[in-house]
Scaffold this motif. Structure first.
Motif, PDB file in Angstrom:
ATOM      1  N   CYS A 121      65.596 -19.573  52.411  1.00 50.47           N
ATOM      2  CA  CYS A 121      64.181 -19.796  52.093  1.00 50.47           C
ATOM      3  C   CYS A 121      63.757 -21.091  52.756  1.00 50.47           C
ATOM      4  O   CYS A 121      64.376 -22.141  52.543  1.00 50.47           O
ATOM      5  CB  CYS A 121      63.964 -19.895  50.587  1.00 50.47           C
ATOM      6  SG  CYS A 121      62.242 -20.201  50.104  1.00 50.47           S
ATOM      7  N   ILE A 167      61.357 -16.075  53.944  1.00 54.04           N
ATOM      8  CA  ILE A 167      62.386 -15.709  52.966  1.00 54.04           C
ATOM      9  C   ILE A 167      63.245 -14.629  53.605  1.00 54.04           C
ATOM     10  O   ILE A 167      62.810 -13.488  53.761  1.00 54.04           O
ATOM     11  CB  ILE A 167      61.771 -15.217  51.646  1.00 54.04           C
ATOM     12  CG1 ILE A 167      60.855 -16.301  51.060  1.00 54.04           C
ATOM     13  CG2 ILE A 167      62.865 -14.846  50.654  1.00 54.04           C
ATOM     14  CD1 ILE A 167      60.095 -15.857  49.818  1.00 54.04           C
ATOM     15  N   ASP A 214      65.171 -25.891  55.241  1.00 56.02           N
ATOM     16  CA  ASP A 214      65.658 -24.628  54.691  1.00 56.02           C
ATOM     17  C   ASP A 214      66.553 -24.867  53.484  1.00 56.02           C
ATOM     18  O   ASP A 214      67.321 -25.838  53.449  1.00 56.02           O
ATOM     19  CB  ASP A 214      66.488 -23.863  55.721  1.00 56.02           C
ATOM     20  CG  ASP A 214      65.657 -23.367  56.882  1.00 56.02           C
ATOM     21  OD1 ASP A 214      65.120 -22.263  56.774  1.00 56.02           O
ATOM     22  OD2 ASP A 214      65.550 -24.087  57.891  1.00 56.02           O
ATOM     23  N   HIS A 216      54.368 -22.164  57.311  1.00 49.30           N
ATOM     24  CA  HIS A 216      55.023 -20.856  57.317  1.00 49.30           C
ATOM     25  C   HIS A 216      56.131 -20.839  56.267  1.00 49.30           C
ATOM     26  O   HIS A 216      56.997 -21.716  56.254  1.00 49.30           O
ATOM     27  CB  HIS A 216      55.623 -20.569  58.694  1.00 49.30           C
ATOM     28  CG  HIS A 216      56.477 -19.331  58.727  1.00 49.30           C
ATOM     29  ND1 HIS A 216      57.833 -19.371  58.553  1.00 49.30           N
ATOM     30  CD2 HIS A 216      56.149 -18.021  58.905  1.00 49.30           C
ATOM     31  CE1 HIS A 216      58.321 -18.145  58.638  1.00 49.30           C
ATOM     32  NE2 HIS A 216      57.326 -17.315  58.834  1.00 49.30           N
ATOM     33  N   LEU A 217      56.072 -19.851  55.378  1.00 47.62           N
ATOM     34  CA  LEU A 217      57.123 -19.642  54.391  1.00 47.62           C
ATOM     35  C   LEU A 217      57.935 -18.441  54.832  1.00 47.62           C
ATOM     36  O   LEU A 217      57.397 -17.343  55.009  1.00 47.62           O
ATOM     37  CB  LEU A 217      56.524 -19.395  53.005  1.00 47.62           C
ATOM     38  CG  LEU A 217      57.530 -18.986  51.911  1.00 47.62           C
ATOM     39  CD1 LEU A 217      58.513 -20.125  51.644  1.00 47.62           C
ATOM     40  CD2 LEU A 217      56.794 -18.601  50.631  1.00 47.62           C
ATOM     41  N   LEU A 261      60.467 -23.619  54.747  1.00 48.72           N
ATOM     42  CA  LEU A 261      59.081 -23.966  55.074  1.00 48.72           C
ATOM     43  C   LEU A 261      59.028 -24.619  56.450  1.00 48.72           C
ATOM     44  O   LEU A 261      59.877 -25.447  56.793  1.00 48.72           O
ATOM     45  CB  LEU A 261      58.502 -24.943  54.052  1.00 48.72           C
ATOM     46  CG  LEU A 261      57.899 -24.366  52.769  1.00 48.72           C
ATOM     47  CD1 LEU A 261      57.537 -25.499  51.826  1.00 48.72           C
ATOM     48  CD2 LEU A 261      56.679 -23.529  53.083  1.00 48.72           C
ATOM     49  N   GLY A 280      60.856 -24.436  57.327  1.00 45.00           N
ATOM     50  CA  GLY A 280      62.024 -23.863  57.147  1.00 45.00           C
ATOM     51  C   GLY A 280      62.602 -23.465  58.430  1.00 45.00           C
ATOM     52  O   GLY A 280      62.602 -24.130  59.411  1.00 45.00           O
ATOM     53  N   CYS A 293      58.386 -27.179  48.100  1.00 44.87           N
ATOM     54  CA  CYS A 293      57.610 -26.002  48.499  1.00 44.87           C
ATOM     55  C   CYS A 293      56.246 -26.006  47.845  1.00 44.87           C
ATOM     56  O   CYS A 293      55.223 -25.717  48.467  1.00 44.87           O
ATOM     57  CB  CYS A 293      58.356 -24.708  48.133  1.00 44.87           C
ATOM     58  SG  CYS A 293      59.831 -24.402  49.116  1.00 44.87           S
ATOM     59  N   THR A 342      57.950 -29.780  55.641  1.00 45.12           N
ATOM     60  CA  THR A 342      57.786 -28.467  56.174  1.00 45.12           C
ATOM     61  C   THR A 342      59.032 -27.945  56.802  1.00 45.12           C
ATOM     62  O   THR A 342      59.967 -28.688  56.986  1.00 45.12           O
ATOM     63  CB  THR A 342      56.729 -28.528  57.243  1.00 45.12           C
ATOM     64  OG1 THR A 342      57.240 -29.338  58.226  1.00 45.12           O
ATOM     65  CG2 THR A 342      55.439 -28.878  56.677  1.00 45.12           C
ATOM     66  N   ILE A 400      54.171 -28.903  49.268  1.00 48.52           N
ATOM     67  CA  ILE A 400      54.106 -28.904  50.721  1.00 48.52           C
ATOM     68  C   ILE A 400      54.260 -30.328  51.270  1.00 48.52           C
ATOM     69  O   ILE A 400      53.531 -30.787  52.133  1.00 48.52           O
ATOM     70  CB  ILE A 400      52.795 -28.264  51.219  1.00 48.52           C
ATOM     71  CG1 ILE A 400      52.468 -27.012  50.431  1.00 48.52           C
ATOM     72  CG2 ILE A 400      52.873 -27.892  52.666  1.00 48.52           C
ATOM     73  CD1 ILE A 400      51.129 -26.378  50.818  1.00 48.52           C
ATOM     74  N   ASN A 450      52.194 -16.896  56.415  1.00 49.89           N
ATOM     75  CA  ASN A 450      51.542 -18.048  57.022  1.00 49.89           C
ATOM     76  C   ASN A 450      50.342 -18.475  56.179  1.00 49.89           C
ATOM     77  O   ASN A 450      49.584 -17.623  55.686  1.00 49.89           O
ATOM     78  CB  ASN A 450      51.082 -17.718  58.438  1.00 49.89           C
ATOM     79  CG  ASN A 450      52.248 -17.444  59.369  1.00 49.89           C
ATOM     80  OD1 ASN A 450      53.212 -18.190  59.402  1.00 49.89           O
ATOM     81  ND2 ASN A 450      52.169 -16.345  60.105  1.00 49.89           N
ATOM     82  N   ASP A 509      57.682 -13.070  56.025  1.00 48.57           N
ATOM     83  CA  ASP A 509      57.011 -14.201  56.663  1.00 48.57           C
ATOM     84  C   ASP A 509      55.578 -14.307  56.165  1.00 48.57           C
ATOM     85  O   ASP A 509      54.803 -13.341  56.256  1.00 48.57           O
ATOM     86  CB  ASP A 509      57.020 -14.030  58.186  1.00 48.57           C
ATOM     87  CG  ASP A 509      58.422 -14.024  58.757  1.00 48.57           C
ATOM     88  OD1 ASP A 509      59.139 -15.023  58.558  1.00 48.57           O
ATOM     89  OD2 ASP A 509      58.815 -13.024  59.385  1.00 48.57           O
TER      90      ASP A 509
END
Length: 256
Positions: A69, A48, A88, A45-46, A71, A25, A18, A24, A21, A255, A253
């Motif tokens: 969680c 949770i 994920d 995009h993260l 990405l 979730g 994470c 990439t 980077i 971005n 969310d």
């Protein structure tokens, strides 16, 4: 002790991913099902997501919540052909599934109007590709189309198919395929920051559910979804010990 060390290694590895980077979730979704949206090229995009049980089981336990969680990143530079990949970290609340908490996803498709004037968005892909055979390799593949209708909103419909050994109902019979449906809309009459949706995934595995909720955008790149999830079969297990009782979900969310 070995299991704890393995869990720590996996957790640290995910956090490093994470932070740097490198990968990439969760693929871009509505509330529960996949959407035809994509992350733009070189954007991330993260997500949770937390799912909390609202009912007690027979032995007066509500069961563990689910924490996800992830990405996601856009990987194609084209306007008419888009794609994203993701990873994920999913905690199911027990000591069996949670020893293999990493899942992968990918999808590719075209936005509305890309193929011809008025054409629907089209997406194909897969998610919940786990790392443990016959435990977390749900391997859900899907195809989805979506069309925005004035006033009504965006209507989506599709089909999914997954691992028949893992996606089963309460009687342990396969329930690994079905339909995907959703209606979502930006509520501009109230606020540009408000979005509402209802979606449905058929089937009587732990994936089958009807979901309704809304999202509020706190800024151009940060939003939170609040929703209620009604599962098609409450007597199926989503982990090794807990029933799939209804949940509320909150999804952050971001971005970037």
């Amino acid at each position: 002790m070995k299991r704890q060390i393995r869990q720590i290694i996996l957790s640290v590895s995910f956090l490093l991913i994470c932070m740097n980077i490198i990968v990439t979730g969760t693929p871009s979704t509505q509330i529960w099902i996949i959407s035809t949206d994509f992350q733009k090229f070189k954007t991330f995009h993260l997500g949770i997501d937390n799912y909390l049980r609202l009912e007690n089981q027979a032995y007066h336990s509500r069961g563990a919540g689910i924490f996800d969680c992830g990405l996601t990143a856009g990987v194609l530079p084209f306007k008419k052909l888009q794609a994203e990949i993701g990873v994920d970290y999913i905690n199911m609340g027990d000591g069996i599934y949670d020893t293999n908490p990493v899942y992968f996803n990918a999808k590719i498709g075209t936005p509305e109007g890309a193929l011809f004037k008025g054409s629907p968005a089209i997406t194909i892909g897969g998610y919940n590709f786990g790392t443990k055979n016959n435990l977390t390799n749900y391997n859900v593949a899907y195809a989805l189309i979506a069309k925005t209708i004035p006033i009504i909103g965006r209507v989506s419909a599709g089909y999914y198919y997954g691992n028949k050994k893992l996606l089963v109902d309460e009687n342990n019979k396969k329930s690994n395929s079905g339909i995907l449906l959703s209606l979502d809309r930006q509520m501009t009459e109230i606020s540009d920051k408000l979005w509402m949706a209802v979606d449905y995934q058929s089937g009587r595995s732990y994936l089958g559910a009807l979901n309704a909720g809304f999202s509020w955008s706190f800024s151009s790149n940060v939003s939170v979804i609040f929703a209620y999830d009604i599962y098609n079969d409450k007597n199926v297990y989503y982990n090794s010990k807990d029933l799939n009782l209804n949940t509320i979900t909150m999804q952050l969310d971001i971005n970037f």
